[in-house]
Design an enzyme around this catalytic site. Structure first.
Site, PDB file in Angstrom:
ATOM      1  CG  ASP A   8     -11.655  18.199  -4.335  1.00 28.96           C
ATOM      2  OD1 ASP A   8     -12.602  18.906  -4.549  1.00 28.96           O
ATOM      3  OD2 ASP A   8     -10.634  18.339  -4.158  1.00 28.96           O
ATOM      4  CE  LYS A  48      -7.145   6.788   4.543  1.00 27.62           C
ATOM      5  NZ  LYS A  48      -6.117   6.343   4.378  1.00 27.62           N
ATOM      6  CE  LYS A  83      -2.156   2.008   3.743  1.00 26.15           C
ATOM      7  NZ  LYS A  83      -1.966   3.060   3.804  1.00 26.15           N
ATOM      8  NE  ARG A 140      -0.649  -1.715  15.761  1.00 19.94           N
ATOM      9  CZ  ARG A 140      -0.876  -1.124  14.437  1.00 19.94           C
ATOM     10  NH1 ARG A 140      -1.238  -1.944  13.487  1.00 19.94           N
ATOM     11  NH2 ARG A 140      -0.688   0.123  14.306  1.00 19.94           N
ATOM     12  NE  ARG A 176       1.696   2.777  12.788  1.00 19.52           N
ATOM     13  CZ  ARG A 176       1.136   3.468  13.338  1.00 19.52           C
ATOM     14  NH1 ARG A 176       1.758   4.858  13.849  1.00 19.52           N
ATOM     15  NH2 ARG A 176      -0.420   3.436  13.350  1.00 19.52           N
ATOM     16  CB  THR A 216      -8.984   1.695  11.791  1.00 16.48           C
ATOM     17  OG1 THR A 216      -7.753   2.363  11.248  1.00 16.48           O
ATOM     18  CG2 THR A 216      -9.825   0.854  11.276  1.00 16.48           C
ATOM     19  CB  THR A 253     -15.621  17.230 -11.746  1.00 19.47           C
ATOM     20  OG1 THR A 253     -17.092  17.413 -12.202  1.00 19.47           O
ATOM     21  CG2 THR A 253     -14.909  17.209 -13.254  1.00 19.47           C
ATOM     22  CG  ASP A 279      -4.776   4.473   1.971  1.00 22.04           C
ATOM     23  OD1 ASP A 279      -5.902   4.811   1.838  1.00 22.04           O
ATOM     24  OD2 ASP A 279      -4.277   4.318   3.103  1.00 22.04           O
TER      25      ASP A 279
HETATM   26  O1  C5P Z   1       0.854   1.192  10.871  1.00 23.44           O
HETATM   27  P1  C5P Z   1      -0.575   0.751  10.878  1.00 23.44           P
HETATM   28  O2  C5P Z   1      -0.805  -0.842  10.809  1.00 23.44           O
HETATM   29  O3  C5P Z   1      -1.383   1.524  11.900  1.00 23.44           O
HETATM   30  O4  C5P Z   1      -0.895   1.312   9.398  1.00 23.44           O
HETATM   31  C1  C5P Z   1      -2.304   1.413   8.985  1.00 23.44           C
HETATM   32  C2  C5P Z   1      -2.231   1.629   7.750  1.00 23.44           C
HETATM   33  O5  C5P Z   1      -3.801   1.987   6.999  1.00 23.44           O
HETATM   34  C3  C5P Z   1      -1.829   3.254   7.663  1.00 23.44           C
HETATM   35  O6  C5P Z   1      -1.204   3.350   6.429  1.00 23.44           O
HETATM   36  C4  C5P Z   1      -3.027   4.055   7.379  1.00 23.44           C
HETATM   37  O7  C5P Z   1      -2.873   5.179   6.825  1.00 23.44           O
HETATM   38  C5  C5P Z   1      -4.124   3.192   6.865  1.00 23.44           C
HETATM   39  N1  C5P Z   1      -5.606   3.351   7.232  1.00 23.44           N
HETATM   40  C6  C5P Z   1      -6.093   3.137   8.472  1.00 23.44           C
HETATM   41  N2  C5P Z   1      -7.319   3.475   8.727  1.00 23.44           N
HETATM   42  C7  C5P Z   1      -8.059   3.535   7.535  1.00 23.44           C
HETATM   43  C8  C5P Z   1      -7.683   3.718   6.275  1.00 23.44           C
HETATM   44  C9  C5P Z   1      -6.386   3.508   5.994  1.00 23.44           C
HETATM   45  O8  C5P Z   1      -5.434   3.022   9.389  1.00 23.44           O
HETATM   46  N3  C5P Z   1      -9.489   3.639   7.783  1.00 23.44           N
END
Ligand code: C5P
Length: 232
Positions: free
Chosen positions: A65, A62, A33, A180, A210, A119, A68, A60
């Site tokens: 806007d 997101k 991603k 996690r 991470r 999240t 168009t 990603d």
């Molecule tokens: O490091 P971690 O596992 O928290 O990364 C989660 C990834 O998912 C990040 O790149 C974050 O931008 C993305 N993300 C998210 N929640 C969302 C959409 C994308 O955490 N609803």
């Protein structure tokens, strides 16, 4: 492990750091991603290189806007050959429909999913911005708007996956960040489940950043995640 359900978030500051990580993994171990940090720094060239190396890439950004502008951005994203892109469902039905139409008219058609709520958000964050209906109801409503606009699926918390799977059926793609393992630190994620729990609850793809990218041995962590998922 063909067609891995794990998408590693390449949340790195620059192309060199991202490339150094990508050298250690392969397309059967994970998809990749590219989010706003890396895209802002490294741009579409890196995305195209990752696609050319055989990885499925989730762009990603997101998009949120006027319809168009979002449609035109989606057309450009599709042209990069990526596997999945996303738009923000808070942009509303007209914006989502414009994104759908843009992808349908593209030569290469990536999966198009809608972000519901981040999240990292809890009920207190929603109350602050005036969304008073509660997280789960709000996510369900936004997923409904995505479905109406014929998006392929949504990005949601693993904690909402089972409800959305029940309501929207098998073909609706559920992508879940906020994953996690029990021993991991949660960082800024609040609505988390383990990889096995997320898949058991109906998630199709897990976005993990991470816990993998920060690990001394990311490949070992990915193997552990795959073993855990296969054991359910
Ligand atoms: O490091 P971690 O596992 O928290 O990364 C989660 C990834 O998912 C990040 O790149 C974050 O931008 C993305 N993300 C998210 N929640 C969302 C959409 C994308 O955490 N609803």
């Amino acid at each position: 492990m063909a067609g891995s359900c794990v998408i590693v978030a390449l949340d790195f500051p620059d192309a060199d750091t991202a490339r150094a990580f990508v050298k250690r993994v392969n397309p059967s171990l994970c998809r990749l991603k590219v989010g706003m940090e890396l895209f802002t720094s490294a741009g579409p060239d890196l995305v195209s290189q990752l696609v050319s190396s055989g990885f499925d890439v989730f762009l990603d950004l997101k998009y949120h806007d006027i319809p168009t502008t979002v449609a035109r951005a989606c057309t450009q994203a599709a042209g990069l050959g990526v596997w999945m892109i996303n738009v923000h469902t808070l942009g509303g039905g007209h914006m989502l429909a414009a994104a759908r139409e843009a992808i349908d008219h593209s030569t290469h058609r990536p999966l198009l999913v809608g972000v519901t709520l981040l999240t990292s958000h809890g009920d207190d964050d929603l109350a602050e911005i005036g969304l008073e209906r509660g997280l789960e109801k709000q996510v369900e409503r936004l997923a409904g708007i995505a479905r109406e606009a014929h998006l392929d699926g949504v990005v949601c918390s693993p904690q909402e996956a089972s409800r959305l799977r029940q309501r929207f059926g098998k073909k609706f793609v559920l992508v879940t960040p906020g994953v996690r393992q029990s021993a991991d630190v949660r960082d800024d994620q609040r609505r988390t489940l383990t990889p096995a729990e997320a898949v058991a609850d109906g998630a199709d793809y897990l976005v993990i950043g991470r816990p993998v990218t920060r690990a001394p041995d990311p490949v070992a962590v990915l193997y552990t995640i795959h073993r855990e998922i296969q054991s359910i």
